[in-house]
Design a protein around this motif. Structure first.
Motif, PDB file in Angstrom:
ATOM      1  N   ALA A 191      -6.737  29.400  22.526  1.00  0.00           N
ATOM      2  CA  ALA A 191      -6.830  29.055  21.109  1.00  0.00           C
ATOM      3  C   ALA A 191      -6.834  30.325  20.278  1.00  0.00           C
ATOM      4  O   ALA A 191      -7.519  31.299  20.611  1.00  0.00           O
ATOM      5  CB  ALA A 191      -8.095  28.243  20.835  1.00  0.00           C
ATOM      6  N   ALA A 192      -6.066  30.319  19.200  1.00  0.00           N
ATOM      7  CA  ALA A 192      -6.014  31.443  18.262  1.00  0.00           C
ATOM      8  C   ALA A 192      -6.513  30.965  16.911  1.00  0.00           C
ATOM      9  O   ALA A 192      -6.075  29.923  16.408  1.00  0.00           O
ATOM     10  CB  ALA A 192      -4.587  31.970  18.152  1.00  0.00           C
ATOM     11  N   LEU A 193      -7.437  31.735  16.310  1.00  0.00           N
ATOM     12  CA  LEU A 193      -8.075  31.340  15.061  1.00  0.00           C
ATOM     13  C   LEU A 193      -8.042  32.494  14.071  1.00  0.00           C
ATOM     14  O   LEU A 193      -7.969  33.664  14.445  1.00  0.00           O
ATOM     15  CB  LEU A 193      -9.541  30.952  15.289  1.00  0.00           C
ATOM     16  N   GLN A 194      -8.150  32.155  12.799  1.00  0.00           N
ATOM     17  CA  GLN A 194      -8.248  33.166  11.762  1.00  0.00           C
ATOM     18  C   GLN A 194      -9.515  33.999  11.948  1.00  0.00           C
ATOM     19  O   GLN A 194     -10.478  33.572  12.568  1.00  0.00           O
ATOM     20  CB  GLN A 194      -8.277  32.510  10.384  1.00  0.00           C
ATOM     21  N   GLY A 195      -9.525  35.199  11.399  1.00  0.00           N
ATOM     22  CA  GLY A 195     -10.690  36.072  11.505  1.00  0.00           C
ATOM     23  C   GLY A 195     -10.461  37.339  10.718  1.00  0.00           C
ATOM     24  O   GLY A 195      -9.664  37.376   9.779  1.00  0.00           O
TER      25      GLY A 195
END
Length: 694
Positions: A191-195
């Motif tokens: 999973a890739a998420l904003q940050g």
């Protein structure tokens, strides 16, 4: 589902834990020296509700929060090293005291076998407590990482260093990890998420009110000071701080807001590595996956595609020097609590004092206990459970969970707004709930983690261990034994993908849970917590997952509309709660927690009344009948004093409403409460229109 690490930058870890707790303002105090009624054996009153904390001069039907907690609130001012003080904080403090005893003993034990959990825990805690050694090391422990950032010379090395910093726990550009596949919850995918932000969340960069502008100015000054402490000339540090704010502002403008972040339908974008690489070529995902040991065929969910497209463009459009400055800052702020005192103090000056309003930093030992729990919490939890969690507590908690699940199942069958088809699916979900009580059945293996009694280096090693452990799940079946909280935690959670409810040992004690207390206070306090987590399976997010933990729509179209209309009532209710003249709760953001509070206490009350079927009504205790004790016990778990700055921070960033609003917001929708205290229509604690889902 992947855990969102909401990071209030590097606030002292004890405060960060307090801010993020699901039951962040909760607890009911245990009477230290209960006085038995005439003719009543003292042993019968070993555990009872602290009625001395009530304010009976207040009217229960006007302000139940004050009625249930007023005296406690007035007699418990906030300690100087805290942003708030609630009865749950009292429990956390007791747990910290107990953990300190364990860690002091382990740190002093020089006979522990090399590589054992005892050695690693003792050395990690001992290194944290050794301020002289930390001062002597200066920036030595992170110097190799700073050198790697300085060595960045092109876009490819920039991208590679971003990935490396990710593995060390540094919030560089984005977040990455594992999550259960929402289409097949038996599998784990990437999973890739904003940050990549330094301030708590995106709106801190975009709000134009006077207070928000002032906070940004103070943030820039703080960043400049930290860079200067690390060796940058003052003029250069000031310029670099402005560069960092500008770059983070661009990332913030591309980020999803907090309310949408909690909507699983808006964060589910399954894709392939090839497709993601094509959409964001500058991020070189194929190389990133290879560096992390992930196969090219690894399934992937991109939570915020728009964010990654913006970040990808920024990698090529922003000057290389700006990115190096940005990465240097994020490494420095991430490591700040492990560095010499000048960094710790400056870090606290902004995140502790400015953002949270806390006058004094917590003492060293508290920060070190929390840091050790963060680094090796499951190893520490073994010792904690062995010494402080009796088997009888686990047994009675199991019983409460079973009774609340049965009450919810009964409730579902009575709903007049839900069709038979949806009721059947809902009952199937209740039947497959997986409760976890106290501690895991299988303990975590820390054998590959090396602790060298160097606090900064050990923290980076622990971060890297957790990174590798998390990514190691990808491509494998879901580990049903894994826990997201450590055993000493005063907290609880629901995991939609596993359809599990988890209650660590730390919360299963007074003031939440009384192993020898009467049912009324147990169902009102821990019963409300258990019901809250169960109801999360049917809140605005949880309802989008089926009995197997897959994100599918198991509702009829009309039932879904009925639910949404009822949920909107909650949104409007909490929009009306103001913490300041210009700042109110965000009903959209807090609706899931507020739905869980209302549904949870409703089923807890029904489960409690079911235990009384065929029995005489319990006798009053301390002048309160059984139903009154139930509701006062629940009110007490929200008793909290907040510093104004911290209350503002929570309302702006957290999906949990402030405790006082959780208390009155829930019971004002319950006719059972109105009946218990004789509250008539038109009184403040009888809400019109009434919100009701479960």
């Amino acid at each position: 589902m992947i855990s969102r690490r909401i990071r209030l930058a590097t606030i002292a870890t004890a405060m960060a834990a307090a801010a993020l707790a699901v039951f962040g303002a909760s607890g009911a105090t245990e009477s230290e020296d209960p006085v038995a009624s005439p003719g009543e054996p003292a042993a019968a009153r070993l555990q009872t509700l602290d009625v001395a904390g009530m304010d009976t001069s207040a009217q229960a039907c006007t302000d139940f929060y004050q009625y249930g907690n007023g005296t406690w609130l007035s007699k418990n001012p906030i300690p100087e090293d805290r942003p708030r003080w609630g009865v749950s904080d009292e429990l956390r403090q007791r747990n910290q005291d107990n953990l300190r005893k364990i860690l002091d003993r382990l740190a002093a034990d020089k006979s522990a076998p090399e590589g054992s959990d005892e050695q690693k825990l003792g050395d990690f805690y001992g290194a944290c407590m050794d301020e002289a050694a930390i001062e002597a090391k200066g920036l030595t422990s992170i110097a190799p990482e700073l050198a790697k950032i300085d060595a960045i010379h092109d876009r490819a090395s920039l991208r590679a260093e971003i990935g490396r910093l990710q593995s060390l726990g540094v919030n560089a550009l984005f977040a990455f990890g594992s999550e259960e596949d929402r289409a097949d919850s038996t599998k784990v995918i990437a999973a890739a998420l904003q940050g990549g932000l330094g301030l708590p969340e995106r709106d801190f960069y975009t709000r134009t009110d006077e207070k928000s502008v002032r906070v940004r100015d103070q943030y820039v000054a703080h960043v400049a000071k930290m860079l200067e402490l690390a060796g940058s000339p003052a003029v250069q540090a000031a310029a670099d701080a402005k560069t960092i704010l500008a770059l983070e502002t661009k990332l913030a403008n591309a980020s999803m807001n907090n309310a949408d972040f909690r909507d699983p339908s808006k964060t589910h974008h399954p894709t392939t590595l090839a497709a993601f690489s094509k959409a964001t070529p500058n991020l070189e995902w194929t190389k990133f996956f290879g560096e992390q040991g992930l196969a090219p065929s690894t399934p992937l969910n991109v939570w915020q595609p728009d964010f990654f497209q913006a970040a990808d463009k920024m990698l090529s459009s922003e000057p290389l020097a700006s990115w190096k400055t940005y990465l240097r800052w994020h490494l420095l702020t991430s490591a700040a609590p492990t560095l010499p005192k000048r960094f710790v103090d400056e870090n606290f000056a902004f995140f502790g004092k400015t953002l949270s309003g806390t006058p004094e930093i917590p003492p060293r030992w508290k920060r070190c206990v929390t840091a050790t729990d963060d680094a090796m919490g499951m190893a520490l939890g073994k010792f904690y459970v062995r010494e402080y969690f009796p088997p009888a507590a686990k047994k009675r908690a199991d019983e409460l969970v079973r009774n609340l699940l049965a009450a919810l199942n009964d409730d579902i069958q009575t709903l007049d707004w839900m069709s038979e088809a949806t009721k059947k699916a809902a009952a199937a979900k209740v039947a497959t709930f997986h409760p976890k009580i106290g501690y895991p059945d299988q303990w975590r293996d820390y054998s590959t983690l090396t602790i060298a009694r160097d606090y900064a280096a050990d923290t980076l090693a622990a971060n890297q261990f957790e990174w590798r452990r998390d990514l190691g799940k990808i491509g494998k079946p879901v580990d049903r034994y894994d826990w997201g909280l450590t055993p000493p935690s005063v907290n609880a959670y629901y995991n939609a993908a596993k359809n599990e409810i988890v209650f660590p040992a730390g919360i299963l004690q007074p003031p939440f849970f009384y192993p020898d207390g009467d049912d009324a206070i147990n169902y009102g306090a821990i019963g409300g917590v258990i019901g809250h987590e169960i109801t999360h399976g049917f809140d605005n997010s949880g309802r989008k997952f089926d009995a197997n933990g897959n994100q599918v729509d198991w509702w009829t179209e009309q039932d879904g509309k009925n639910f949404d209309a009822r949920a909107e009532c909650i949104v409007k209710q909490f929009d009306g709660y103001f913490v300041e003249k210009d700042l109110h709760e965000n009903g959209k953001l807090v609706q899931g927690e507020s739905i869980a509070d209302l549904g949870g206490l409703t089923i807890a009350y029904r489960a409690f009344r079911k235990t009384l079927e065929g029995k005489p009504e319990p006798a009053p205790i301390d002048g309160l009948n059984a139903d009154q004790r139930f509701f006062v016990a629940n009110a007490r778990i929200w008793a909290t004093n907040h510093r104004p700055e911290f209350a503002r921070l929570i309302v702006q960033t957290n999906e949990h409403p402030l405790g006082q609003f959780r208390s009155v917001g829930t019971v004002s929708n319950m006719p059972e409460f109105a009946k218990t205290f004789g509250c008539g229509a038109g009184t403040a604690m009888v809400r019109q229109p009434r919100c009701q889902i479960w």
